[in-house]
Design a protein around this motif. Structure first.
Motif, PDB file in Angstrom:
ATOM      1  N   SER A   1       0.844  -1.196   0.000  1.00  0.00           N
ATOM      2  CA  SER A   1       0.000   0.000   0.000  1.00  0.00           C
ATOM      3  C   SER A   1       0.875   1.240   0.000  1.00  0.00           C
ATOM      4  O   SER A   1       2.034   1.204   0.421  1.00  0.00           O
ATOM      5  CB  SER A   1      -0.941   0.018   1.214  1.00  0.00           C
TER       6      SER A   1
ATOM      7  N   SER B   1      -6.363  -1.680  -5.813  1.00  0.00           N
ATOM      8  CA  SER B   1      -7.399  -0.673  -5.571  1.00  0.00           C
ATOM      9  C   SER B   1      -6.767   0.700  -5.459  1.00  0.00           C
ATOM     10  O   SER B   1      -5.606   0.832  -5.071  1.00  0.00           O
ATOM     11  CB  SER B   1      -8.149  -0.959  -4.266  1.00  0.00           C
TER      12      SER B   1
ATOM     13  N   GLY C   1      -7.865   4.827  -4.090  1.00  0.00           N
ATOM     14  CA  GLY C   1      -8.867   5.524  -3.298  1.00  0.00           C
ATOM     15  C   GLY C   1      -8.475   6.954  -3.010  1.00  0.00           C
ATOM     16  O   GLY C   1      -7.344   7.377  -3.260  1.00  0.00           O
TER      17      GLY C   1
ATOM     18  N   ALA D   1      -9.633  10.340  -0.095  1.00  0.00           N
ATOM     19  CA  ALA D   1     -10.362  10.684   1.123  1.00  0.00           C
ATOM     20  C   ALA D   1     -10.176  12.166   1.420  1.00  0.00           C
ATOM     21  O   ALA D   1      -9.184  12.777   1.029  1.00  0.00           O
ATOM     22  CB  ALA D   1      -9.861   9.863   2.304  1.00  0.00           C
TER      23      ALA D   1
ATOM     24  N   ALA E   1     -14.415   8.811   2.544  1.00  0.00           N
ATOM     25  CA  ALA E   1     -13.465   8.112   1.687  1.00  0.00           C
ATOM     26  C   ALA E   1     -14.189   7.203   0.710  1.00  0.00           C
ATOM     27  O   ALA E   1     -15.323   6.781   0.951  1.00  0.00           O
ATOM     28  CB  ALA E   1     -12.500   7.294   2.531  1.00  0.00           C
ATOM     29  N   GLY E   2     -13.523   6.901  -0.374  1.00  0.00           N
ATOM     30  CA  GLY E   2     -14.049   5.973  -1.360  1.00  0.00           C
ATOM     31  C   GLY E   2     -12.903   5.266  -2.053  1.00  0.00           C
ATOM     32  O   GLY E   2     -11.776   5.765  -2.085  1.00  0.00           O
ATOM     33  N   SER E   3     -13.179   4.079  -2.587  1.00  0.00           N
ATOM     34  CA  SER E   3     -12.146   3.340  -3.312  1.00  0.00           C
ATOM     35  C   SER E   3     -12.790   2.543  -4.435  1.00  0.00           C
ATOM     36  O   SER E   3     -14.000   2.308  -4.443  1.00  0.00           O
ATOM     37  CB  SER E   3     -11.372   2.413  -2.367  1.00  0.00           C
ATOM     38  N   ILE E   4     -11.950   2.136  -5.365  1.00  0.00           N
ATOM     39  CA  ILE E   4     -12.414   1.344  -6.497  1.00  0.00           C
ATOM     40  C   ILE E   4     -11.354   0.303  -6.827  1.00  0.00           C
ATOM     41  O   ILE E   4     -10.159   0.564  -6.707  1.00  0.00           O
ATOM     42  CB  ILE E   4     -12.713   2.240  -7.723  1.00  0.00           C
ATOM     43  N   ASP E   5     -11.800  -0.902  -7.202  1.00  0.00           N
ATOM     44  CA  ASP E   5     -10.871  -1.931  -7.643  1.00  0.00           C
ATOM     45  C   ASP E   5     -10.480  -1.628  -9.083  1.00  0.00           C
ATOM     46  O   ASP E   5     -11.349  -1.502  -9.956  1.00  0.00           O
ATOM     47  CB  ASP E   5     -11.500  -3.316  -7.560  1.00  0.00           C
TER      48      ASP E   5
END
Length: 175
Positions: free
Chosen positions: A105, A145, A147, A149, A163-167
């Motif tokens: 990460s 992923s 993301g 925030a 926050a948001g995330s996407i693969d």
């Protein structure tokens, strides 16, 4: 605690909602070097509190004890705004029938106006073989992923985050 919902109405399966306690997480972190940059190691143990393991559509966790070890590196860049970066790499030992994972990460955050922070980042899980094992209904759990925030800090250590995330690649089959 987690609340999860999945919508299967397009395939005739209806909507599934699950509410309960997710895995309990116990961990330790040690930072042998803490100057302008920080180097640390971390160990965690995930223990399921007893939710059903056999729900194949929406579940609160894998239902098995897992352990992980990570090396963390972070700090701040020498620019005119308050900022931070953090990176991590590690290994997850999975309980149950699942193969282990490599974990990575990275994130970068900057204070846009006083007490308002913006962050971008990404993470990856690289499973070491579940797709090849032929487990019923099992897919490769490897994914990348990204993301973003926005966090408002009310005081040191206390804030509100959106926050948001996407693969981007693969599929988080253990989400």
């Amino acid at each position: 605690a987690k609340f999860m919902q999945s919508d299967y109405r397009s395939s005739g399966g209806g909507r599934v909602r699950v509410l309960g306690f997710s895995d309990l997480l116990f961990g330790v972190r040690y930072g042998p070097y803490q100057k302008t940059v920080v180097l640390a190691v971390e160990a965690k143990l995930e223990v399921p509190p007893g939710y059903p393991r056999d729900e194949n559509r929406v579940r609160l966790g894998p239902g098995y004890v897992n352990g992980q070890f990570k090396v963390l590196f972070g700090g701040a860049l020498p620019i005119n705004w308050k900022n931070y970066f953090d990176t991590a790499a590690g290994y997850r030992v999975r309980g149950g029938p699942f193969k282990d994972d490599l974990l990575v990460s990275a994130a970068f955050g900057i204070e846009t106006v006083p007490s308002l922070w913006a962050r971008i980042g990404g993470s990856g899980v690289f499973n070491l073989g579940d797709a090849e094992r032929g487990l019923p209904g099992n897919q490769d759990a490897s994914y990348l992923s990204a993301g973003a925030a926005v966090t408002y800090l009310f005081s040191s250590g206390f804030g509100l985050e959106l926050a948001g995330s996407i693969d981007l690649w693969g599929k988080n089959t253990f989400a």
